[in-house]
Design a protein around this motif. Sequence first.
Motif, short mmCIF file in Angstrom:
data_model
loop_
_atom_site.label_atom_id
_atom_site.label_comp_id
_atom_site.label_asym_id
_atom_site.label_seq_id
_atom_site.Cartn_x
_atom_site.Cartn_y
_atom_site.Cartn_z
N LEU A 1 -100.99 21.93 -49.17
CA LEU A 1 -100.57 21.15 -48.00
C LEU A 1 -99.12 20.71 -48.14
O LEU A 1 -98.33 20.78 -47.18
CB LEU A 1 -101.48 19.93 -47.81
N CYS A 2 -98.74 20.28 -49.34
CA CYS A 2 -97.35 19.88 -49.56
C CYS A 2 -96.42 21.09 -49.43
O CYS A 2 -95.30 20.96 -48.94
CB CYS A 2 -97.18 19.25 -50.94
N ALA A 3 -96.91 22.26 -49.86
CA ALA A 3 -96.10 23.46 -49.73
C ALA A 3 -95.87 23.79 -48.26
O ALA A 3 -94.79 24.24 -47.87
CB ALA A 3 -96.79 24.64 -50.43
N PHE A 4 -96.90 23.55 -47.44
CA PHE A 4 -96.80 23.76 -46.00
C PHE A 4 -95.71 22.85 -45.41
O PHE A 4 -94.87 23.28 -44.62
CB PHE A 4 -98.17 23.44 -45.38
N LEU A 5 -95.72 21.59 -45.84
CA LEU A 5 -94.70 20.64 -45.39
C LEU A 5 -93.32 21.07 -45.86
O LEU A 5 -92.34 21.09 -45.09
CB LEU A 5 -95.04 19.25 -45.95
N LEU A 6 -93.24 21.47 -47.12
CA LEU A 6 -91.95 21.87 -47.70
C LEU A 6 -91.39 23.09 -46.99
O LEU A 6 -90.21 23.13 -46.62
CB LEU A 6 -92.15 22.16 -49.19
N CYS A 7 -92.27 24.08 -46.76
CA CYS A 7 -91.83 25.30 -46.10
C CYS A 7 -91.37 25.02 -44.68
O CYS A 7 -90.32 25.48 -44.25
CB CYS A 7 -93.00 26.29 -46.09
N SER A 8 -92.14 24.20 -43.92
CA SER A 8 -91.75 23.88 -42.56
C SER A 8 -90.42 23.16 -42.52
O SER A 8 -89.57 23.44 -41.67
CB SER A 8 -92.81 23.00 -41.89
N LEU B 1 -87.81 22.30 -61.29
CA LEU B 1 -87.31 21.17 -60.50
C LEU B 1 -86.57 21.61 -59.24
O LEU B 1 -86.36 20.81 -58.33
CB LEU B 1 -86.37 20.30 -61.36
N GLN B 2 -86.15 22.88 -59.15
CA GLN B 2 -85.41 23.32 -57.96
C GLN B 2 -86.33 23.32 -56.73
O GLN B 2 -87.55 23.36 -56.86
CB GLN B 2 -84.75 24.67 -58.23
N PRO B 3 -85.72 23.29 -55.54
CA PRO B 3 -86.52 23.02 -54.32
C PRO B 3 -87.60 24.04 -53.99
O PRO B 3 -88.58 23.69 -53.36
CB PRO B 3 -85.47 22.99 -53.20
N PHE B 4 -87.43 25.31 -54.42
CA PHE B 4 -88.31 26.34 -53.86
C PHE B 4 -89.57 26.59 -54.68
O PHE B 4 -90.49 27.25 -54.19
CB PHE B 4 -87.53 27.63 -53.66
N ALA B 5 -89.62 26.07 -55.92
CA ALA B 5 -90.82 26.25 -56.73
C ALA B 5 -92.04 25.73 -55.97
O ALA B 5 -93.13 26.29 -56.07
CB ALA B 5 -90.66 25.52 -58.06
N GLY B 6 -91.84 24.68 -55.20
CA GLY B 6 -92.96 24.05 -54.50
C GLY B 6 -93.57 24.90 -53.41
O GLY B 6 -94.68 24.65 -52.96
N TRP C 1 -98.96 15.77 -60.99
CA TRP C 1 -98.18 14.74 -60.27
C TRP C 1 -96.71 15.13 -60.21
O TRP C 1 -96.03 14.93 -59.21
CB TRP C 1 -98.36 13.37 -60.93
N LEU C 2 -96.21 15.72 -61.30
CA LEU C 2 -94.80 16.10 -61.33
C LEU C 2 -94.52 17.18 -60.29
O LEU C 2 -93.57 17.09 -59.51
CB LEU C 2 -94.40 16.60 -62.73
N GLY C 3 -95.40 18.21 -60.28
CA GLY C 3 -95.23 19.30 -59.31
C GLY C 3 -95.24 18.79 -57.89
O GLY C 3 -94.38 19.15 -57.08
N ILE C 4 -96.23 17.95 -57.57
CA ILE C 4 -96.34 17.46 -56.19
C ILE C 4 -95.19 16.53 -55.85
O ILE C 4 -94.67 16.54 -54.73
CB ILE C 4 -97.73 16.80 -55.99
N ALA C 5 -94.74 15.75 -56.83
CA ALA C 5 -93.59 14.87 -56.59
C ALA C 5 -92.35 15.71 -56.28
O ALA C 5 -91.58 15.38 -55.37
CB ALA C 5 -93.33 13.99 -57.82
N VAL C 6 -92.18 16.83 -57.01
CA VAL C 6 -91.04 17.72 -56.73
C VAL C 6 -91.13 18.26 -55.30
O VAL C 6 -90.16 18.29 -54.56
CB VAL C 6 -91.01 18.88 -57.76
N GLN C 7 -92.35 18.67 -54.90
CA GLN C 7 -92.54 19.18 -53.54
C GLN C 7 -92.17 18.14 -52.49
O GLN C 7 -91.44 18.43 -51.54
CB GLN C 7 -94.01 19.58 -53.32
N LEU C 8 -92.67 16.91 -52.68
CA LEU C 8 -92.43 15.88 -51.67
C LEU C 8 -90.96 15.48 -51.64
O LEU C 8 -90.38 15.27 -50.58
CB LEU C 8 -93.32 14.65 -51.94
#
Lengths: 269, 268
Positions: B154-161, B211-216, B235-242
Amino acid sequence: MPQIELSKIRKTFKIYERPEGKWALLRGAFSRTARTVTALDGVSFAIGEGELVGYIGPNGAGKSTTVKVMSGILTPDGGACVINGRTPWKERTAHVAEIGVVFGQRSQLWWDVPVSDSFLLLRDVYNVPRETFKRRHDELTETLGLGGLLKTPARQLSLGQRMRCELAAALLHSPRILFLDEPTIGLDAVSKLALRSFLKEENRRSGVTMLLTTHDMDDVEALCDRVMVIGHGKLLYDGGMPALKARYAAREGEDIDEVIARMYEEMAL
Amino acid sequence: MRKAYLSIFRIRAAESFQYRIAALSGSLTSFLWAVIEIAAFTVFFKYARGPGGGLTLEQTVSHIWVRELLLFLQPYNIDGDLLGKLTSGDVGVELCRPLDLYWHWFARTSAGKLVVFVMRCLVCFLVAFLLPGGFAARPPASPAGFLLFVPAVLCAFLLCSSFLMLMTAVRTNITWGDGPMYLLGLAGGLLSGGYLPLQLWPGFMQPFLLLQPFAGICDIPARLYIGSMEPSEAWLGIAVQLFWSVVFIAVGRFIMARRVKTLVVQGG
């Protein structure tokens, strides 16, 4: 105080030109010259509530640019414009909630879904209460004869049918002002007449202010008490249709298109 | 007001669900591509000398299938309808709506992705479980990993959009053409782990790659699924995404707001 007031609106566009001569294509990729074209050169007018005004002029005179400025989608270079007490391009969202726009050459319907889906979307976009929407929807469906079209996707409508749907879409939220940019372009005689009588009736009944740009002088004659002529970005005439005819007609009963052509010629447009 | 954006989301999704055949044929492409890739990776893993990368072969195969599942999030291109509106001047009609153009188009962009997910990605992913032996998709590494995989998607969906909306905002300057968009899209695709799982890249790059923006967009959810990221580190991964979603939204809105002021609506 008039509902629409423009004073000394100016708008210029930049046109980039490719150099000419040898190696022009190649040089053009690195350097280019800009030419400035003046679309509106200090246009001023005022329109009162409930008026039905025709806005005419030859191609490229600045009609559409004026409509875009008044719709809040184009920021002019200078001058002031106040509509319903607001400057359109500064308070765009509040402004467009109170106006409706029909662009004859563009569509505001969703291409691949039934027309009624587009209408329901507009209800949510303009935040129209359900009952108000239903009343208005039924009324427009009836007067524009949309009954059989609502379930059809917009892509399968004929131009005349689509234009009727476009009109309904622009009026569903009961705007106080309606801008029509060449609404009768490409329509057959029957559709044109139907459109005209609808606009006239709508203006009389709900008192919506209308500004109509067109090249069809019969539209203007049939609908508008007042006509404004624009050319080279300047307002050249603002007044009644009979007075305009009297000034430029060579003889009694001359065809209106000939009168307008002579007027454009005399104004060196 | 929020209702308007939901309605836009709904109508766009309904519209795009009409293109079923296109999505299903895309599914076949995804499927064949993944099979070829798995064959190549199997050869690499078998004959490679020296210490392996950060993943096992099984994890790599799983990663490939999860990537096909999340392929709809790859930021290759902005919404085709919106691009058409920008170049033809129909953006004028959009601006005549009493809506914030950014969120209006955000709803459209994200809704347009859903059909690709259901028709192309989900179909391909589920069929992959039926494949024989070394080619088959595998269930998630752990239940906890899967429970964290869902919110990560879901966070990836937000990030991609929000990244696509940044691309759209840049594209609003139509005289720039497609060039800057392709550059952004290519960088995004590469760094999302869409071509090569990020954990197979050289070790010294790993902190940066995470940590770069696109990993998420792809790699972080995939890591949770295949178990190469511990659930306790999620938590770290999702925090990076958000974090990057918020950055993209802020920058996208800033550019869009400036562009709208100087936007030239094309055509008469």
